[in-house]
Scaffold this active site. Structure first.
Site: not given
Ligand code: PAF
Length: 281
Positions: A36-37, A61, A149, A153, A185
């Site tokens: 995914g990344h 977070q 995904k 956000q 994920s």
């Molecule tokens: O989606 C993520 O992996 C995180 O929330 C992010 C955007 C890198 C911020 O830490």
């Protein structure tokens, strides 16, 4: 590929590149990279001269009972994936350098971040917007790529960029699934084989709900069916939401595009998933 750990040195280098006329794209991540990344990195690569991937498990977070310490990490493997996908610069800061011990400024979105994941994780989005704002300022990026995904956000970051006039284009890349339909994920690694099998219900019910909405079934009836199907297979359901995809207000007969957003726990792992549905006119 250059690797920076110190935010000040990273920003200095990015300003140099900017002054030399280079365009810059960033893919913000928390590492433990998967396909995914890789799809986000591939999406970003042709959009700018310089491609930055940030790898930072952002402590602000995570809630006090969440998995900050156990969040999966494999920096060497991440570097290989970044190199294989054409990354020019990795920014992997130390948390102590990213956040001063007496820091007192937050960036907070106060509307779109309140429902869905914001309900169960009340400080989560404040941490995300703060770190993303810092990453934008440090990297000097012209373009940033995020995944669909994390649909909520994506909306919250778009709103932050709009309301604070960040000079950056936000690109949202499609959600990528494994062959069994489970959305990719980093947290999937926590699932046992049996939990993973049960987790397939998320994608299965998104597919069924999409077909039902397109066939003209009323939103409330489809939502109820989706909730029942997921409740049968999950250990806990956090939400099954049918929302306007722009405002995150509850979907109704007049809503154009519907975001179906799901969060449920399998074993000890909380998974989210979503899809967008446009009903026939
Ligand atoms: O989606 C993520 O992996 C995180 O929330 C992010 C955007 C890198 C911020 O830490």
């Amino acid at each position: 590929m250059e690797i920076f750990k110190d935010p000040a040195l990273f920003q200095k280098r990015m300003l140099e590149l900017k002054r030399a006329g280079k365009s810059i794209a960033i893919v913000p991540t928390m590492g433990y990279l998967h396909d995914g990344h890789a799809s986000l990195i591939d999406n970003a690569r042709p959009r700018a001269d310089v491609l930055v991937v940030s790898i930072f498990v952002n402590p602000t977070q995570f809630g006090p009972t969440e998995d900050l310490q156990s969040y999966p990490r494999d920096f060497n493997r991440d570097c290989t994936i970044c190199a294989n996908h054409g990354t020019d610069i990795i920014f992997a800061p130390d948390a102590e350098l990213m956040y001063a011990p007496d820091r007192s400024v937050w960036v907070e979105e106060t509307c779109l971040s309140r429902g869905l994941c914001g309900k169960d994780r009340p400080t989560h989005f404040r941490g995300v917007t703060t770190v993303v704002a810092k990453l934008f300022l440090l990297s000097q990026a012209d373009i940033a790529v995020f995944g669909q995904k994390d649909a909520q956000q994506a909306l919250v970051i778009r709103r932050m960029v709009r309301d604070l006039n960040f000079p950056i284009e936000i690109v949202i890349s499609p959600l990528i699934r494994d062959t069994d339909g489970v959305a990719m994920s980093s947290r999937n690694t926590y699932l046992s084989a049996a939990e993973r099998e049960r987790a397939r219900i998320l994608n299965q019910s998104l597919t069924a709900a999409t077909a039902a909405l397109r066939a003209g079934e009323p939103v409330e009836a489809v939502q109820q069916k989706t909730l029942s199907a997921i409740t049968e297979r999950a250990d806990r359901v956090d939400y099954v939401a049918f929302l306007d995809s722009e405002t995150l207000e509850p979907a109704n007969a007049a809503t154009g595009e519907i975001l179906i957003a799901l969060a449920a726990v399998f074993g000890h792992t909380r998974l989210i998933d979503n899809t967008l549905v446009r009903r026939p006119e």
